[in-house]
Design an enzyme around this catalytic site. Structure first.
Site, PDB file in Angstrom:
ATOM      1  N   HIS A   1       0.838  -1.203   0.000  1.00  0.00           N
ATOM      2  CA  HIS A   1       0.000   0.000   0.000  1.00  0.00           C
ATOM      3  C   HIS A   1       0.871   1.250   0.000  1.00  0.00           C
ATOM      4  O   HIS A   1       2.086   1.161   0.107  1.00  0.00           O
ATOM      5  CB  HIS A   1      -1.006  -0.008   1.153  1.00  0.00           C
TER       6      HIS A   1
ATOM      7  N   HIS B   1       1.430   3.944   1.899  1.00  0.00           N
ATOM      8  CA  HIS B   1       2.007   4.704   3.013  1.00  0.00           C
ATOM      9  C   HIS B   1       3.528   4.800   2.911  1.00  0.00           C
ATOM     10  O   HIS B   1       4.197   3.842   2.531  1.00  0.00           O
ATOM     11  CB  HIS B   1       1.598   4.087   4.352  1.00  0.00           C
TER      12      HIS B   1
ATOM     13  N   ASP C   1       5.937   4.631   4.938  1.00  0.00           N
ATOM     14  CA  ASP C   1       6.772   3.629   5.624  1.00  0.00           C
ATOM     15  C   ASP C   1       6.701   2.252   4.961  1.00  0.00           C
ATOM     16  O   ASP C   1       7.190   1.266   5.528  1.00  0.00           O
ATOM     17  CB  ASP C   1       6.412   3.553   7.121  1.00  0.00           C
ATOM     18  N   HIS C   2       6.123   2.186   3.780  1.00  0.00           N
ATOM     19  CA  HIS C   2       6.139   0.943   2.992  1.00  0.00           C
ATOM     20  C   HIS C   2       6.737   1.159   1.610  1.00  0.00           C
ATOM     21  O   HIS C   2       7.026   0.192   0.906  1.00  0.00           O
ATOM     22  CB  HIS C   2       4.722   0.362   2.866  1.00  0.00           C
TER      23      HIS C   2
ATOM     24  N   HIS D   1      -7.628  -0.120   5.734  1.00  0.00           N
ATOM     25  CA  HIS D   1      -6.521   0.691   6.255  1.00  0.00           C
ATOM     26  C   HIS D   1      -6.243   1.834   5.278  1.00  0.00           C
ATOM     27  O   HIS D   1      -6.164   2.999   5.661  1.00  0.00           O
ATOM     28  CB  HIS D   1      -5.297  -0.196   6.439  1.00  0.00           C
TER      29      HIS D   1
ATOM     30  N   ASP E   1      -0.570  -3.761   6.232  1.00  0.00           N
ATOM     31  CA  ASP E   1      -1.158  -3.185   7.440  1.00  0.00           C
ATOM     32  C   ASP E   1      -2.646  -3.515   7.538  1.00  0.00           C
ATOM     33  O   ASP E   1      -3.426  -2.759   8.114  1.00  0.00           O
ATOM     34  CB  ASP E   1      -0.957  -1.662   7.453  1.00  0.00           C
TER      35      ASP E   1
ATOM     36  N   HIS F   1       4.171  -4.725  10.522  1.00  0.00           N
ATOM     37  CA  HIS F   1       4.719  -4.075  11.723  1.00  0.00           C
ATOM     38  C   HIS F   1       4.823  -5.053  12.889  1.00  0.00           C
ATOM     39  O   HIS F   1       4.025  -5.988  13.004  1.00  0.00           O
ATOM     40  CB  HIS F   1       3.819  -2.912  12.184  1.00  0.00           C
TER      41      HIS F   1
HETATM   42 ZN   LIG Z   1       0.031   1.705   6.482  1.00  0.00          ZN
END
Ligand SMILES: [Zn+2]
Length: 257
Positions: free
Chosen positions: A57, A59, A61-62, A115, A134, A173
């Site tokens: 996805h 975001h 942090d990915h 999410h 996530d 995570h």
């Molecule tokens: Zn995320």
């Protein structure tokens, strides 16, 4: 069942990237790119050349490491069609239910919105592993940033239905300890959960990861996969309520836990 060399790569404060390598063909695949350095360190140490990057996805942090990691070896970057406009560097797009071949492996994309609006989970049936980003966490699920409770509940039900019990679940995570404490609070009589909470606490005390889990463990202990279990509904004071309502209540409580 096929085998692969699988490396869980801790990134940032609590993210996981995963490298999957097949020694016969030399194929190496990365799932999510939270940051460059820890992933590059494993590639340097092993001598693996990155062929594929798979993104769950949009975001940051990915996806933050996509550009630099792609530039190393010219990896093909594949991601969710529904989030294509929000992710830089994608070469190939997958939609819900699509199958693709990456090196020796078949991968199936499963849309799991909630999410974010258009994320994908990825299932590798030959390897018995799935990457749930996530969406499905160990004993938890992602926050509802771009979807409502009914949408996320439907996504989790899909994973519950599609993924075999022995599937190893790699989530995005290391939130497991917090999720464990929350889960035991809403489901205190669950013996399987009690044992898992103890196991997770011991692992984290030793500094070990709790990922992957298995789908069987999640079905037995993850309250977010059990919103349609009358006993769980009753335990949180929602006897007879619709699963979507139970799920919404669980998610709301977890948001403030
Ligand atoms: Zn995320």
């Amino acid at each position: 069942m096929a085998t692969a060399d699988i490396r869980l790569v801790p990134c940032r404060s609590d993210n996981y990237a995963v490298l999957v390598h097949d020694s016969e063909t030399g194929t190496t695949l990365l799932v999510d790119a939270p940051e460059v350095a820890p992933i590059a360190a494993v590639l340097d140490e092993t001598g693996w050349s990155l062929d594929h990057i798979l993104i769950t996805h949009h975001h940051p942090d990915h996806v933050a490491g996509i550009g630099e990691l792609k530039a190393r070896n010219g990896a093909v970057v594949t991601g969710p069609k529904q989030e294509a406009s929000r992710i830089d560097g994608l070469d190939e797009l997958l939609d819900d239910g699509a199958s693709a071949t990456m090196g020796p492996w078949a991968v199936r994309a499963i849309a799991t919105p909630g999410h974010t609006a258009g994320p994908l989970s990825y299932w590798f049936p030959d390897l018995g592993i799935a990457f749930t980003g996530d969406t499905l966490f160990a004993m938890g699920c992602g926050r509802l940033f771009e979807g409502d409770a009914a949408t996320m509940w439907a996504s989790l039900k899909t994973l519950r239905q599609v993924l075999p019990d022995d599937t190893r679940i790699y989530c995005g995570h290391e939130y497991t300890l917090k999720n464990a404490e929350f889960s035991i609070g809403v489901d205190p009589e669950n013996e399987v959960l009690k044992a898992r909470v103890a196991d997770v606490k011991a692992k984290r005390a030793r500094g070990e990861p709790t990922v992957p889990s298995t789908m069987a463990e999640e079905k037995a202990t993850n309250p977010f996969l059990r919103a349609d279990d009358p006993a769980l509904a009753a335990a949180i004071g929602l006897e007879g309520a619709a699963p979507e309502e139970v799920f919404a209540e669980l998610r709301a409580r977890r948001d403030v836990a």
